[in-house]
Write a protein that holds these residues in place. Sequence first.
Motif, PDB file in Angstrom:
ATOM      1  N   ALA A  86       0.819  -1.212   0.000  1.00 26.74           N
ATOM      2  CA  ALA A  86       0.000   0.000   0.000  1.00 26.74           C
ATOM      3  C   ALA A  86       0.853   1.262   0.000  1.00 26.74           C
ATOM      4  CB  ALA A  86      -0.933   0.013   1.204  1.00 26.74           C
ATOM      5  N   VAL A  87       2.100   1.120   0.436  1.00 21.80           N
ATOM      6  CA  VAL A  87       2.982   2.284   0.520  1.00 21.80           C
ATOM      7  C   VAL A  87       4.380   1.887   0.045  1.00 21.80           C
ATOM      8  CG1 VAL A  87       3.812   4.147   1.991  1.00 21.80           C
ATOM      9  CG2 VAL A  87       1.670   3.024   2.551  1.00 21.80           C
ATOM     10  N   VAL A  88       4.642   2.092  -1.223  1.00 23.67           N
ATOM     11  CA  VAL A  88       5.945   1.764  -1.776  1.00 23.67           C
ATOM     12  C   VAL A  88       6.626   3.059  -2.207  1.00 23.67           C
ATOM     13  CG1 VAL A  88       7.183   0.420  -3.519  1.00 23.67           C
ATOM     14  CG2 VAL A  88       4.998  -0.421  -2.643  1.00 23.67           C
ATOM     15  N   THR A 114       0.553   4.984 -12.994  1.00 20.49           N
ATOM     16  CA  THR A 114       0.353   5.391 -11.612  1.00 20.49           C
ATOM     17  C   THR A 114       0.351   6.904 -11.483  1.00 20.49           C
ATOM     18  OG1 THR A 114       1.412   3.377 -10.872  1.00 20.49           O
ATOM     19  CG2 THR A 114       1.281   5.169  -9.277  1.00 20.49           C
ATOM     20  N   ALA A 115       1.359   7.532 -12.064  1.00 21.54           N
ATOM     21  CA  ALA A 115       1.458   8.978 -11.940  1.00 21.54           C
ATOM     22  C   ALA A 115       2.325   9.541 -13.048  1.00 21.54           C
ATOM     23  CB  ALA A 115       2.065   9.346 -10.586  1.00 21.54           C
ATOM     24  N   THR A 168       7.525   9.868  -4.721  1.00 16.03           N
ATOM     25  CA  THR A 168       6.177   9.714  -4.219  1.00 16.03           C
ATOM     26  C   THR A 168       6.050   8.325  -3.622  1.00 16.03           C
ATOM     27  OG1 THR A 168       3.834  10.028  -4.721  1.00 16.03           O
ATOM     28  CG2 THR A 168       5.144   8.936  -6.412  1.00 16.03           C
ATOM     29  N   ARG A 169       4.851   8.009  -3.172  1.00 10.34           N
ATOM     30  CA  ARG A 169       4.601   6.669  -2.644  1.00 10.34           C
ATOM     31  C   ARG A 169       3.448   6.080  -3.426  1.00 10.34           C
ATOM     32  NH1 ARG A 169       3.754   8.848   3.235  1.00 10.34           N
ATOM     33  NH2 ARG A 169       5.833   9.539   3.795  1.00 10.34           N
ATOM     34  N   ILE A 170       3.609   4.824  -3.820  1.00 15.54           N
ATOM     35  CA  ILE A 170       2.581   4.221  -4.662  1.00 15.54           C
ATOM     36  C   ILE A 170       2.051   2.909  -4.074  1.00 15.54           C
ATOM     37  CG2 ILE A 170       3.540   5.280  -6.737  1.00 15.54           C
ATOM     38  CD1 ILE A 170       4.675   2.505  -7.468  1.00 15.54           C
ATOM     39  N   LYS A 171       0.905   2.477  -4.644  1.00 12.90           N
ATOM     40  CA  LYS A 171       0.325   1.194  -4.223  1.00 12.90           C
ATOM     41  C   LYS A 171       0.673   0.132  -5.259  1.00 12.90           C
ATOM     42  CE  LYS A 171      -3.738   3.654  -2.738  1.00 12.90           C
ATOM     43  NZ  LYS A 171      -5.078   3.971  -3.153  1.00 12.90           N
ATOM     44  N   ASN A 175      -0.246  14.373 -12.759  1.00  9.85           N
ATOM     45  CA  ASN A 175      -1.501  13.665 -12.991  1.00  9.85           C
ATOM     46  C   ASN A 175      -1.401  12.351 -12.246  1.00  9.85           C
ATOM     47  OD1 ASN A 175      -2.826  15.438 -14.866  1.00  9.85           O
ATOM     48  ND2 ASN A 175      -1.281  14.828 -16.363  1.00  9.85           N
ATOM     49  N   TRP A 176      -2.366  12.082 -11.398  1.00 13.87           N
ATOM     50  CA  TRP A 176      -2.307  10.867 -10.592  1.00 13.87           C
ATOM     51  C   TRP A 176      -3.469   9.943 -10.881  1.00 13.87           C
ATOM     52  CZ3 TRP A 176      -1.078  13.015  -5.016  1.00 13.87           C
ATOM     53  CH2 TRP A 176       0.256  13.463  -4.997  1.00 13.87           C
ATOM     54  N   GLY A 177      -3.178   8.664 -10.785  1.00 14.15           N
ATOM     55  CA  GLY A 177      -4.230   7.657 -10.846  1.00 14.15           C
ATOM     56  C   GLY A 177      -4.527   7.209  -9.434  1.00 14.15           C
ATOM     57  N   ALA A 191      -3.565   4.673  -7.958  1.00 10.33           N
ATOM     58  CA  ALA A 191      -2.506   3.870  -7.349  1.00 10.33           C
ATOM     59  C   ALA A 191      -1.476   4.688  -6.572  1.00 10.33           C
ATOM     60  CB  ALA A 191      -1.810   3.020  -8.405  1.00 10.33           C
ATOM     61  N   VAL A 192      -1.729   5.968  -6.414  1.00  7.27           N
ATOM     62  CA  VAL A 192      -0.858   6.735  -5.523  1.00  7.27           C
ATOM     63  C   VAL A 192      -1.378   6.477  -4.106  1.00  7.27           C
ATOM     64  CG1 VAL A 192      -0.145   9.058  -4.849  1.00  7.27           C
ATOM     65  CG2 VAL A 192      -0.291   8.460  -7.272  1.00  7.27           C
ATOM     66  N   SER A 193      -0.459   6.261  -3.171  1.00  8.39           N
ATOM     67  CA  SER A 193      -0.845   5.845  -1.827  1.00  8.39           C
ATOM     68  C   SER A 193      -1.772   6.820  -1.118  1.00  8.39           C
ATOM     69  CB  SER A 193       0.392   5.635  -0.967  1.00  8.39           C
ATOM     70  OG  SER A 193       1.165   4.609  -1.504  1.00  8.39           O
ATOM     71  N   TYR A 207       2.274  11.506  -0.516  1.00 12.76           N
ATOM     72  CA  TYR A 207       3.477  12.305  -0.292  1.00 12.76           C
ATOM     73  C   TYR A 207       4.154  12.479  -1.641  1.00 12.76           C
ATOM     74  CZ  TYR A 207       8.448  13.075   0.514  1.00 12.76           C
ATOM     75  OH  TYR A 207       9.725  13.568   0.452  1.00 12.76           O
ATOM     76  N   PHE A 208       4.680  13.633  -1.899  1.00 14.40           N
ATOM     77  CA  PHE A 208       5.516  13.784  -3.093  1.00 14.40           C
ATOM     78  C   PHE A 208       6.539  14.875  -2.865  1.00 14.40           C
ATOM     79  CE2 PHE A 208       4.161  17.802  -4.992  1.00 14.40           C
ATOM     80  CZ  PHE A 208       2.938  18.014  -4.391  1.00 14.40           C
ATOM     81  N   SER A 209       7.611  14.788  -3.625  1.00 11.24           N
ATOM     82  CA  SER A 209       8.602  15.852  -3.576  1.00 11.24           C
ATOM     83  C   SER A 209       9.140  16.067  -4.976  1.00 11.24           C
ATOM     84  CB  SER A 209       9.735  15.490  -2.617  1.00 11.24           C
ATOM     85  OG  SER A 209      10.580  14.549  -3.214  1.00 11.24           O
TER      86      SER A 209
END
Lengths: 148, 104
Positions: free
Chosen positions: A69-71, A97-98, A112-115, B61-63, B65-67, B71-73
Amino acid sequence: MQILRRNLLKAGLIIASAMAFPRLVLAWPAQAFKVKSRNEALQEIYGTSELSQSEDVKLKAPDIAENGAVVPVTVSSDMANVESIAIIVDDNPSPLTATFELGAGAIADVSTRIKMGKTSTVLAVVKADGKLYSTEKEVKVTIGGCGG
Amino acid sequence: MASGIKVRAKVKDDVAEVKALIKHEMETGTRKDDKTGEVVPAHHITEVTCEHNGKVVMKANWGPAVSKNPYFSFKFRGASSGDKVKISWVDNKGETDTVEAVMK
């Protein structure tokens, strides 16, 4: 009544601002986030799925993610004129994802953090001077993050 | 209402680094509710925009699947200490949030 009216006004303001800036609402590439493969996703966002593997694209992600859930993922590059960065997880229900569109003066270094639903290849794509460069890495997931 | 975005922005050797933490559930639309067994509708941020002195420096642009609580930087050049950065997001339900911060 007072409070209700205030809320209504606020909602009205948000709708009005959404209408005033339709670009912000429409620009999100919905289709790109729906398609089921990296090539389709790349085609949707960049108009091409031609990738050149490059060592100049750096992808930092864990070898094993204990919690899908947090990668944490970091994509960076020393290339000049980077316009956009995309993160794609091949085996997620929707791989894209992004994307991060960078303005002039930006440095290609985003985190960032992804699922991740399960173990998959993570693909980092960097668009520089109109071309796509990529690097990829397999991340093992022990607990999935798509709420299965 | 207090903003649900936390921002840290600092400038070091001409390079500005912006870190942000957004409060958002980021529901994927594939998860089922434990109790009812019904699919929870998707509710996630779609766009994040960052402006520096009124100029867009990054647009994400996010889907889904972003937690959760994303958080982003990112980094960019040409900023100096005391400049303002503005971060705003829009989600798939049209909700928005904005925050302005001063760079250190």
